[in-house]
Design a protein around this motif. Structure first.
Motif, PDB file in Angstrom:
ATOM      1  N   ASP A 206     -33.570  -5.585 -28.972  1.00  0.00           N
ATOM      2  CA  ASP A 206     -33.590  -6.242 -30.285  1.00  0.00           C
ATOM      3  C   ASP A 206     -34.299  -5.378 -31.327  1.00  0.00           C
ATOM      4  O   ASP A 206     -33.854  -5.275 -32.475  1.00  0.00           O
TER       5      ASP A 206
ATOM      6  N   ARG B 188     -32.195  -2.356 -32.517  1.00  0.00           N
ATOM      7  CA  ARG B 188     -31.177  -2.759 -33.491  1.00  0.00           C
ATOM      8  C   ARG B 188     -31.824  -3.084 -34.842  1.00  0.00           C
ATOM      9  O   ARG B 188     -31.229  -2.845 -35.901  1.00  0.00           O
TER      10      ARG B 188
ATOM     11  N   PRO C  43     -30.692  -0.094 -37.620  1.00  0.00           N
ATOM     12  CA  PRO C  43     -29.414  -0.813 -37.724  1.00  0.00           C
ATOM     13  C   PRO C  43     -28.262   0.074 -38.165  1.00  0.00           C
ATOM     14  O   PRO C  43     -27.113  -0.175 -37.821  1.00  0.00           O
TER      15      PRO C  43
ATOM     16  N   LYS D  88     -27.271   1.678 -34.697  1.00  0.00           N
ATOM     17  CA  LYS D  88     -27.026   0.824 -33.525  1.00  0.00           C
ATOM     18  C   LYS D  88     -26.025  -0.296 -33.774  1.00  0.00           C
ATOM     19  O   LYS D  88     -25.401  -0.788 -32.840  1.00  0.00           O
ATOM     20  N   GLN D  89     -25.891  -0.720 -35.032  1.00  0.00           N
ATOM     21  CA  GLN D  89     -25.067  -1.888 -35.314  1.00  0.00           C
ATOM     22  C   GLN D  89     -23.821  -1.534 -36.121  1.00  0.00           C
ATOM     23  O   GLN D  89     -23.839  -0.612 -36.947  1.00  0.00           O
TER      24      GLN D  89
ATOM     25  N   GLU E 268     -20.131  -3.688 -37.873  1.00  0.00           N
ATOM     26  CA  GLU E 268     -19.564  -5.000 -38.179  1.00  0.00           C
ATOM     27  C   GLU E 268     -18.446  -5.298 -37.188  1.00  0.00           C
ATOM     28  O   GLU E 268     -17.478  -4.541 -37.075  1.00  0.00           O
TER      29      GLU E 268
ATOM     30  N   THR F 229     -21.791  -4.867 -26.841  1.00  0.00           N
ATOM     31  CA  THR F 229     -21.341  -6.079 -27.541  1.00  0.00           C
ATOM     32  C   THR F 229     -20.369  -5.672 -28.646  1.00  0.00           C
ATOM     33  O   THR F 229     -20.317  -4.501 -29.042  1.00  0.00           O
TER      34      THR F 229
ATOM     35  N   ASP G 253     -20.576  -5.939 -31.731  1.00  0.00           N
ATOM     36  CA  ASP G 253     -21.211  -5.404 -32.939  1.00  0.00           C
ATOM     37  C   ASP G 253     -22.159  -4.248 -32.633  1.00  0.00           C
ATOM     38  O   ASP G 253     -23.086  -3.957 -33.392  1.00  0.00           O
ATOM     39  N   THR G 254     -21.925  -3.582 -31.500  1.00  0.00           N
ATOM     40  CA  THR G 254     -22.750  -2.444 -31.109  1.00  0.00           C
ATOM     41  C   THR G 254     -21.940  -1.156 -31.220  1.00  0.00           C
ATOM     42  O   THR G 254     -20.746  -1.139 -30.936  1.00  0.00           O
ATOM     43  N   SER G 255     -22.590  -0.070 -31.618  1.00  0.00           N
ATOM     44  CA  SER G 255     -21.911   1.221 -31.721  1.00  0.00           C
ATOM     45  C   SER G 255     -21.755   1.868 -30.349  1.00  0.00           C
ATOM     46  O   SER G 255     -22.461   1.525 -29.396  1.00  0.00           O
TER      47      SER G 255
ATOM     48  N   TYR H 236     -23.921   8.430 -32.646  1.00  0.00           N
ATOM     49  CA  TYR H 236     -23.513   7.029 -32.706  1.00  0.00           C
ATOM     50  C   TYR H 236     -22.229   6.918 -33.521  1.00  0.00           C
ATOM     51  O   TYR H 236     -22.136   7.458 -34.633  1.00  0.00           O
TER      52      TYR H 236
ATOM     53  N   ASN I 148     -18.820   4.349 -34.770  1.00  0.00           N
ATOM     54  CA  ASN I 148     -18.222   3.027 -34.929  1.00  0.00           C
ATOM     55  C   ASN I 148     -16.981   2.943 -34.027  1.00  0.00           C
ATOM     56  O   ASN I 148     -16.049   3.731 -34.193  1.00  0.00           O
TER      57      ASN I 148
END
Length: 461
Positions: free
Chosen positions: A55, A58, A62, A65-66, A68, A101, A103-105, A121, A123
């Motif tokens: 957590d 992320r 962000p 790691k994140q 959309e 997940t 929404d994870t890169s 990282y 997308n």
């Protein structure tokens, strides 16, 4: 001598003996605390934060790691993501980490021509490169290296092993000192409740005792389950436990050529598999034109095996290398390792947690629980509370000592009048030293220092 006089004498001897034993234990509890408490504060603080590493990673990074999540969208081919990563960071791709997940890169590990390893990282929906860092260069990985003292070099890990052994001694002697003696029924002050106010030493003594008795079981658990990571004991036990049969449990290894490379060389792996050797692909014979199946086909095969999302796929870097897929989710039962021949896609080794032996299962359970993963959020919250209590334990000990110590003195608890009181304690220390040799060596050093301090204290001024 009258019977009454005899009884009084016996009572006096028994009382003196009990006092001597108490002093001996108190003295070594003090020494254990002197050594352990600074480490305890460091380990509790860094460990308590690292419990929430996914957590926090992320939250702190962000942009890397994140992504959309796109409902109903299919991620682009892994080869396209690898190609984009190499356009951004030229070199050789050595590992592809599947997004855990939606929404994870995705993470592609690249070795540059200069020998540096970087994590790129990407997308997974657009193959856009989000950025890169040194491999294991996130804030949480840095915190983990501080927690294990790896940041100070390989020898510093030995200090963790020694600290863990002394923490066990600290808890054992602490329980002895806490144990209620000569208490009337209903008296709980200093045992289960805290008396006095913060300005008084009694308050800090009770805070230390009550906190210690509740958190002691967690200190023991974390010390024992942390030993597998230690630099000497952990490494030797791992080598002994997993150094045969190529590191795989009986019945899992199949008759294929094995390399000298270890699974641990490809990245993070389970403690029980650090000695596991990698199999070899069947290299094409001279003149043959066999081509590797490629990452897209390898990923499809791994997906078909049912590995949990978020698995890492180590890519072959030599003609006999293999595709090695591994995943270590919070749920131990879903741990999985699979090696594929890079030319045929044949599964050479496929192993799950169910294939581990009883000892390996117990060890992995301890490690997983130690990291706050085995029982979900509750596991993390309980251990986080224990970490806060450990810091309180250390702080209360320091304040209590500061208020008790004589001016200009370290305030070491007094020696027992009868040195035979040390015999039982030393016997326990010897047993502990046999189980953990590095801890035993540190105990010998401390005994020698204590003896020297006593001798110097007796010299005439």
């Amino acid at each position: 001598m009258s019977e009454t006089t005899f009884e009084r004498t016996n009572d006096g001897v028994a009382a003196r003996s009990a006092t001597d034993l108490y002093r001996a234990v108190w003295r070594w509890h003090f020494y254990a605390g002197l050594f352990v408490l600074p480490f305890l504060i460091l380990l509790a603080t860094t460990g308590g934060i690292y419990l929430f590493h996914d957590d926090l990673d992320r939250l702190l990074q962000p942009d890397l790691k994140q992504v959309e999540a796109v409902a109903g969208a299919t991620p682009v081919a892994p080869s396209a993501m690898v190609s984009a990563a190499l356009d951004s960071v030229p070199g050789q791709a050595v590992k592809f980490t599947d997004p855990a997940t939606p929404d994870t890169s995705a993470e592609i590990t690249v070795t540059t021509p200069g020998g540096e390893t970087r994590a790129v990282y990407v997308n997974p929906y657009t193959a856009e490169v989000l950025g890169d860092l040194p491999d294991r260069g996130t804030v949480m990985w840095t915190l983990r290296h501080i927690h294990s003292l790896k940041i100070l070099g390989p020898y510093a890990e030995s200090l963790v092993e020694i600290a863990a052994g002394w923490a066990i001694l600290l808890v054992g002697t602490g329980i002895f000192l806490w144990w209620p003696r000569n208490r009337r029924r209903g008296q709980a002050g200093g045992v289960l409740t805290v008396r006095g106010a913060p300005r008084n030493r009694l308050f800090w003594r009770d805070t230390h005792a009550v906190t210690g008795i509740f958190v002691g079981i967690f200190i023991l658990f974390l010390a024992v389950t942390g030993m597998p990571w230690s630099g000497v004991w952990g490494a030797k036990v791992n080598e002994w436990a997993n150094g045969t049969n190529f590191g795989y449990p009986a019945g899992v290894y199949v008759g294929v050529p094995m390399s000298d490379a270890r699974l641990a060389d490809t990245g993070e792996t389970a403690w029980s598999l650090e000695q596991a050797k990698l199999p070899e692909s069947s290299a094409p014979s001279a003149g043959a034109k066999a081509q590797p199946i490629g990452i897209d086909r390898a990923m499809a095969i791994v997906d078909g095996l049912g590995l949990a999302r978020g698995f890492a796929l180590a890519l072959p870097t030599t003609p006999t290398g293999v595709y090695s897929a591994s995943v270590y989710p919070d749920d131990l039962s879903r741990q999985r390792i699979a090696h594929l021949d890079q030319y045929s896609g044949k599964v050479l080794v496929d192993m799950s947690f169910a294939d581990y032996g009883p000892a390996a299962k117990a060890m992995e359970w301890g490690i997983n629980t130690h990291m706050g993963q085995e029982y979900g959020l509750m596991n993390k919250l309980v251990l986080a509370a224990a970490c806060v209590a450990m810091v309180l334990l250390a702080v209360s000990a320091a304040v209590m000592w500061w208020k008790r110590r004589p001016k200009g003195s370290l305030g070491v608890p007094p020696l027992p009048e009868d040195r035979r009181a040390f015999r039982g304690l030393i016997a326990i220390l010897i047993v502990g030293g046999i189980v953990y040799p590095l801890v035993g060596l540190s105990l010998i050093v401390m005994l020698a220092l204590d003896f020297a301090v006593v001798r110097l204290g007796r010299q005439p001024v």
